[in-house]
Scaffold this motif. Sequence first.
Motif, PDB file in Angstrom:
ATOM      1  N   ASN A   1       0.861  -1.181   0.000  1.00  0.00           N
ATOM      2  CA  ASN A   1       0.000   0.000   0.000  1.00  0.00           C
ATOM      3  C   ASN A   1       0.901   1.236   0.000  1.00  0.00           C
ATOM      4  N   PHE A   2       1.005   1.909  -1.154  1.00  0.00           N
ATOM      5  CA  PHE A   2       1.944   3.019  -1.310  1.00  0.00           C
ATOM      6  C   PHE A   2       1.561   4.219  -0.444  1.00  0.00           C
ATOM      7  N   SER A   3       0.263   4.439  -0.250  1.00  0.00           N
ATOM      8  CA  SER A   3      -0.171   5.588   0.550  1.00  0.00           C
ATOM      9  C   SER A   3       0.296   5.435   1.991  1.00  0.00           C
ATOM     10  N   LYS A   4       0.078   4.245   2.573  1.00  0.00           N
ATOM     11  CA  LYS A   4       0.481   4.008   3.958  1.00  0.00           C
ATOM     12  C   LYS A   4       2.001   4.014   4.098  1.00  0.00           C
ATOM     13  N   ALA A   5       2.687   3.386   3.107  1.00  0.00           N
ATOM     14  CA  ALA A   5       4.148   3.330   3.169  1.00  0.00           C
ATOM     15  C   ALA A   5       4.748   4.733   3.070  1.00  0.00           C
ATOM     16  N   ALA A   6       4.193   5.556   2.166  1.00  0.00           N
ATOM     17  CA  ALA A   6       4.691   6.925   2.014  1.00  0.00           C
ATOM     18  C   ALA A   6       4.481   7.725   3.293  1.00  0.00           C
ATOM     19  N   LYS A   7       3.333   7.521   3.933  1.00  0.00           N
ATOM     20  CA  LYS A   7       3.037   8.235   5.178  1.00  0.00           C
ATOM     21  C   LYS A   7       4.039   7.855   6.266  1.00  0.00           C
ATOM     22  N   ARG A   8       4.365   6.558   6.378  1.00  0.00           N
ATOM     23  CA  ARG A   8       5.329   6.116   7.382  1.00  0.00           C
ATOM     24  C   ARG A   8       6.725   6.667   7.094  1.00  0.00           C
ATOM     25  N   LEU A   9       7.053   6.790   5.799  1.00  0.00           N
ATOM     26  CA  LEU A   9       8.380   7.274   5.417  1.00  0.00           C
ATOM     27  C   LEU A   9       8.471   8.793   5.425  1.00  0.00           C
ATOM     28  N   GLY A  10       7.315   9.475   5.562  1.00  0.00           N
ATOM     29  CA  GLY A  10       7.304  10.931   5.609  1.00  0.00           C
ATOM     30  C   GLY A  10       7.495  11.580   4.254  1.00  0.00           C
ATOM     31  N   ILE A  11       7.095  10.877   3.172  1.00  0.00           N
ATOM     32  CA  ILE A  11       7.189  11.433   1.825  1.00  0.00           C
ATOM     33  C   ILE A  11       5.854  11.221   1.125  1.00  0.00           C
ATOM     34  N   ASN A  12       5.653  11.861  -0.062  1.00  0.00           N
ATOM     35  CA  ASN A  12       4.401  11.642  -0.790  1.00  0.00           C
ATOM     36  C   ASN A  12       4.529  10.428  -1.715  1.00  0.00           C
ATOM     37  N   ARG A  13       3.384  10.000  -2.285  1.00  0.00           N
ATOM     38  CA  ARG A  13       3.356   8.792  -3.116  1.00  0.00           C
ATOM     39  C   ARG A  13       4.230   8.938  -4.352  1.00  0.00           C
ATOM     40  N   SER A  14       4.234  10.121  -4.973  1.00  0.00           N
ATOM     41  CA  SER A  14       5.026  10.342  -6.186  1.00  0.00           C
ATOM     42  C   SER A  14       6.514  10.176  -5.905  1.00  0.00           C
ATOM     43  N   THR A  15       6.951  10.713  -4.771  1.00  0.00           N
ATOM     44  CA  THR A  15       8.357  10.581  -4.398  1.00  0.00           C
ATOM     45  C   THR A  15       8.712   9.120  -4.129  1.00  0.00           C
ATOM     46  N   LEU A  16       7.804   8.406  -3.458  1.00  0.00           N
ATOM     47  CA  LEU A  16       8.041   6.997  -3.165  1.00  0.00           C
ATOM     48  C   LEU A  16       8.134   6.192  -4.462  1.00  0.00           C
ATOM     49  N   TRP A  17       7.222   6.477  -5.382  1.00  0.00           N
ATOM     50  CA  TRP A  17       7.249   5.765  -6.666  1.00  0.00           C
ATOM     51  C   TRP A  17       8.560   6.037  -7.404  1.00  0.00           C
ATOM     52  N   ARG A  18       9.025   7.316  -7.397  1.00  0.00           N
ATOM     53  CA  ARG A  18      10.256   7.675  -8.096  1.00  0.00           C
ATOM     54  C   ARG A  18      11.473   7.002  -7.451  1.00  0.00           C
TER      55      ARG A  18
END
Length: 595
Positions: A569-586
Amino acid sequence: MIASIQILAIVPYEELSPIFQQAATKFPELSVSVLVYNAETILLDIRKAVTEKAMDVIIAHREGISFLTPYIDVPAVPLEFSPYDILRAIRAGQCCNEPFAVVGSPDVISSARLLAEINNEKLHLHEYQNDRQARSCFSTVLEEKINLVITDMSCAGIADSFGLCTIPLNYGRESVNHALSEAGSIVSQIYKMASEDLPLREILSATGTCIAIYTSTWECCYKNAAMESILTDKLENSLLNRSKELTDKKEIYFTIRSKTQIYSVKAVRFTGRKLFFTFYIETGIAWASPSPCVQIEYDRHAKIDMGIQFIADEKTKSVIQQIRESNTSVFPIFIYGETGTGTVQCVRFIHSISIYKNNPFIRVNCELLTEKYWQSLVNNVNSPLNSNNCTVYFKKLQCLSDPMQQILDSYIEDTLLTRRNQVICSAYGNIHELVKNGGFRHSLYNKLYGLPIRLPSLNECPEQIPTIASIFLSRYNEIFSKQVIGFEPAAITLLQHFHWSVNLDQLERTVRMLVSSAKGSYITADEVKSALNYPDIRNTDTSWLSLDSTLDVIEGNIIEKILLEENMNFSKAAKRLGINRSTLWRKRRDLNIDL
């Protein structure tokens, strides 16, 4: 006024000949010739009859038509048992004062079942579709201690070989009259269409289906306006190459792809007085902007690796069997489970057994979608989502943001996507909790959650591990040119008691490592123990984070760990990492994180 219609009636037994001749007197426009079916000489007999009298139509029992269809060039009308024929035989059986069974084709058994329901009677019914199944039916009848059967003449000899008494199922006047009427009607329609050639051509020209007819020397003798608009030399050459497959088949289906178009083609061989090839082409998909987000697989001949499919318990197998038997696309299918349980393989397997298995397979990876691209996908008139009669697969549906979910919800409502195509969705983790907690739109969930399939984890099915591990072993024996025979019992026990957090993917990595480093003919418990302690396998161990690596490797390991814990789940993972989904995907793309 048309000439007399020439009918060749192929009857399964001699006694039916006079019934046909008598019935033909009621149809003055018909000229009926009768031929008794003989499997050894039937083809020669038909060719002689057709040559001498130029037959317009043939009447034969269903088994005869199935045998003759590849060899005859005139319409064929089936001679079918009427409900009266079946009722007469049942009444004859009831007069014998002993138990009896009805053994027949699906049509016969369907009628017998309906008659039993109407009369509130219980009958022993056994259905067959070929001689092998018929023998099995008669064997079952004997096991039921029944010695009397009602069956048609084509299976009477098989029943005799089992020592069973038979009441023959015979064709009556109602069946013969119906067949003659149908035959006359079909030929009359053909004559009418031939005499009104121009309107028929106008209809064909106006249809949206592209139609072209070629002679055996590959001369185009007809093509409608729709075909004119798409036919190029390259497309015509592709059709010519595939037409060679029609030498031993009456019809074939295939797809042809250009840069922006996919053509679904049906090709039919017609061997009348001349040989013709007719092509029907549908142009359902045109997508000018290929993207990793959307992939279209169009070659029906592409081989799918079904060696390891997916983890399935008895409940999952039952649902998939239901899909196979129903052969329908009415309900969307929703597949969910933990990471690595084989959702993609399950989707491909369902596509391979569906009514759309020969049509394009469209995969939409929701994890990679951006809102801008999503807008272009649903609003472009040439979008693959606007195609019909395809399998549309939304992968990792839980990754769609709320605005994207709202767009998909409206698109399904407005365009009837789930009625035009077989829609399949997959999601990792517990989709029900997402809906309950407001992380996924309830209205979209209701539209897509038609037939749910939950893939269990490997930890829930340890009994399947020996079989799956052996299949992986065989695969990597071939890849690594090894000859490992199998696993020691203690090695299998260790695999069964290990906690597989990434399921099939993790087990495959383990077996790959074991086979590549195997020293003997069998993989030992010590080798398994060593492999399971390897950091790349035991990703739940703290050794997954090594500070001796480069910053990029450490960052990649952290992102991989969080994504796995959040079931992709990219939304939850991004939230835990403190970044947005686009940054996580990149970052996932740049760091080459492949899960």
